[in-house]
Design an enzyme around this catalytic site. Structure first.
Site, short mmCIF file in Angstrom:
data_model
loop_
_atom_site.label_atom_id
_atom_site.label_comp_id
_atom_site.label_asym_id
_atom_site.label_seq_id
_atom_site.Cartn_x
_atom_site.Cartn_y
_atom_site.Cartn_z
N SER A 158 0.86 -1.19 0.00
CA SER A 158 0.00 0.00 0.00
C SER A 158 0.89 1.24 0.00
O SER A 158 2.07 1.16 0.35
CB SER A 158 -0.85 0.01 1.27
OG SER A 158 -1.49 1.25 1.45
N TYR A 175 -2.18 -0.96 10.84
CA TYR A 175 -2.32 -1.21 9.40
C TYR A 175 -1.11 -0.68 8.64
O TYR A 175 -0.51 -1.39 7.83
CB TYR A 175 -3.61 -0.58 8.86
CG TYR A 175 -3.74 -0.76 7.36
CD1 TYR A 175 -4.03 -2.01 6.81
CD2 TYR A 175 -3.54 0.31 6.47
CE1 TYR A 175 -4.12 -2.20 5.43
CE2 TYR A 175 -3.63 0.14 5.09
CZ TYR A 175 -3.92 -1.12 4.58
OH TYR A 175 -4.00 -1.30 3.21
N1 LIG Z 1 -8.79 -0.29 -1.04
C1 LIG Z 1 -7.74 0.46 -0.78
O1 LIG Z 1 -7.84 1.70 -0.70
C2 LIG Z 1 -6.38 -0.18 -0.63
C3 LIG Z 1 -5.25 0.63 -0.73
C4 LIG Z 1 -3.99 0.06 -0.57
C5 LIG Z 1 -3.87 -1.29 -0.35
N2 LIG Z 1 -4.97 -2.06 -0.24
C6 LIG Z 1 -4.77 -3.49 0.03
O2 LIG Z 1 -5.36 -4.23 -1.02
C7 LIG Z 1 -5.70 -5.53 -0.56
C8 LIG Z 1 -7.11 -5.85 -1.02
O3 LIG Z 1 -8.00 -4.96 -0.40
P1 LIG Z 1 -9.33 -4.41 -1.13
O4 LIG Z 1 -9.23 -2.95 -1.18
O5 LIG Z 1 -9.61 -5.18 -2.35
O6 LIG Z 1 -10.39 -4.74 0.03
P2 LIG Z 1 -11.65 -5.70 0.08
O7 LIG Z 1 -12.55 -5.45 -1.07
O8 LIG Z 1 -12.18 -5.57 1.46
O9 LIG Z 1 -11.00 -7.16 -0.11
C9 LIG Z 1 -10.31 -7.81 0.90
C10 LIG Z 1 -10.22 -9.28 0.56
O10 LIG Z 1 -9.52 -9.95 1.62
C11 LIG Z 1 -10.27 -11.09 2.02
N3 LIG Z 1 -10.08 -11.39 3.43
C12 LIG Z 1 -10.31 -10.57 4.49
N4 LIG Z 1 -10.11 -11.23 5.64
C13 LIG Z 1 -9.73 -12.49 5.29
C14 LIG Z 1 -9.38 -13.64 6.02
N5 LIG Z 1 -9.41 -13.66 7.38
N6 LIG Z 1 -9.05 -14.77 5.37
C15 LIG Z 1 -9.05 -14.81 4.00
N7 LIG Z 1 -9.37 -13.73 3.24
C16 LIG Z 1 -9.71 -12.61 3.89
C17 LIG Z 1 -11.72 -10.68 1.75
O11 LIG Z 1 -12.52 -11.84 1.55
P3 LIG Z 1 -13.54 -12.48 2.61
O12 LIG Z 1 -14.12 -11.36 3.42
O13 LIG Z 1 -14.52 -13.18 1.73
O14 LIG Z 1 -12.70 -13.43 3.42
C18 LIG Z 1 -11.59 -9.93 0.44
O15 LIG Z 1 -11.60 -10.82 -0.64
C19 LIG Z 1 -5.52 -5.49 0.96
O16 LIG Z 1 -4.29 -6.12 1.29
C20 LIG Z 1 -5.46 -4.01 1.28
O17 LIG Z 1 -4.70 -3.75 2.44
C21 LIG Z 1 -6.23 -1.56 -0.38
#
Ligand SMILES: NC(=O)c1ccc[n+]([C@@H]2O[C@H](COP(=O)([O-])OP(=O)(O)OC[C@H]3O[C@@H](n4cnc5c(N)ncnc54)[C@H](OP(=O)(O)O)[C@@H]3O)[C@@H](O)[C@H]2O)c1
Length: 260
Positions: free
Chosen positions: A138, A151
């Site tokens: 990130s 985080y």
């Molecule tokens: N969105 C942003 O602004 C942003 C920015 C920088 C980095 N990121 C990073 O990008 C990555 C993806 O995030 P996103 O934005 O796509 O968020 P998201 O839509 O909330 O997706 C998160 C994913 O992680 C899975 N997950 C959560 N807890 C889990 C667990 N205990 N076991 C297995 N899977 C789990 C969720 O699936 P289930 O709930 O079905 O398990 C979901 O598929 C993360 O690492 C986040 O830190 C996001």
């Protein structure tokens, strides 16, 4: 064993978008998250594009046995990762001292421990297929984050670990890439309890765009990719500014977000 691309957190957001990009480029996939219905729907969507239907199964990567459960599932189906995409992760907004300690430790279990275990567990398999590891870090990796301290620290770990692993494995034909997105509108914000200030929204990119940037950088063997020119400029700025000032700016941004 048949080589596949293992993608964690593929049930929504960036992970689902990464699954579509890898599938569109002809990779066979194994998709993991806790919500099996979402994974099945995504697998159907990919199969409808005349690509092989991904293998899907559920796993909770906050659990100590989460990574070994994935290894057992893959092996029982005759599959092994040529590429591991460690994308699953979540954040929590609030002061570290007052947020639930258990939830913050669960965040470390997912964002740090599971990512490390899955990276190391499959090094041999990835090397056999001359593949690699794509870790989702990130923009938060580049600075301390008052208001989301654990985080930000977890993502600093992901960046540091991935860069070092990139170097350590460089002689083995394995490439390791850290993908650093800025703000992306996904379910992440709801789970984290975040509302982005207007300045941060200017840096927003779609999950689809971030996934394509991540895929291209990974295939090119890049060590780190910061998604989007605005975010690259932001990181250059962060590198110039003393931490004391940076901490104040992040704190002010947090106050602005909380006021919404
Ligand atoms: N969105 C942003 O602004 C942003 C920015 C920088 C980095 N990121 C990073 O990008 C990555 C993806 O995030 P996103 O934005 O796509 O968020 P998201 O839509 O909330 O997706 C998160 C994913 O992680 C899975 N997950 C959560 N807890 C889990 C667990 N205990 N076991 C297995 N899977 C789990 C969720 O699936 P289930 O709930 O079905 O398990 C979901 O598929 C993360 O690492 C986040 O830190 C996001």
């Amino acid at each position: 064993m048949k080589p596949i691309v293992l993608i964690t957190g593929a049930s929504s957001g960036i992970g689902a978008a990464l699954a579509k990009v890898f599938a569109a480029h002809g990779h066979e996939l194994a998709l993991v998250a806790r919500r099996g219905d979402r994974l099945e729907a995504l697998a159907d969507e990919i199969a409808a594009t005349e690509r092989p239907r991904p293998t899907v199964f559920t796993a909770d990567l906050e659990r100590r046995d989460g990574a070994s459960a994935i290894a057992a599932e893959l092996s029982s189906r005759g599959l092994e990762p040529a590429i591991v995409v460690n994308n699953a992760g979540f954040g929590l907004r609030g002061e570290a001292a007052t947020l639930s300690r258990d939830e913050q430790l669960a965040m470390i279990d997912l964002n740090v421990r599971a990512l490390t275990e899955l990276s190391l567990m499959f090094v041999d398999s990835v090397a056999r297929h001359r593949g690699g590891i794509l870790n989702v870090a990130s923009l938060a990796a580049f600075l301390p984050g008052p208001g989301m301290a654990v985080y930000y620290a977890s993502k600093a770990y992901v960046l540091s670990f991935s860069e070092a692993l990139h170097r350590e494995l460089s002689g083995s034909g394995v490439h390791v890439t850290a993908l650093c997105p800025g703000p992306v509108p996904t379910e992440f914000q709801t789970r984290a309890g975040l509302s982005l200030p207007a300045a941060a929204r200017m840096l927003e990119l779609s999950a689809e765009r971030v996934a394509q940037i991540g895929y291209d950088a990974f295939m090119a063997g890049q060590r780190v990719v910061i998604a989007g020119i605005g975010n690259r400029l932001a990181v250059s700025f962060m590198r110039l500014v003393p931490h004391a000032l940076l901490l104040r700016l992040v704190d002010q941004g947090r106050a602005a977000g909380a006021a919404k």
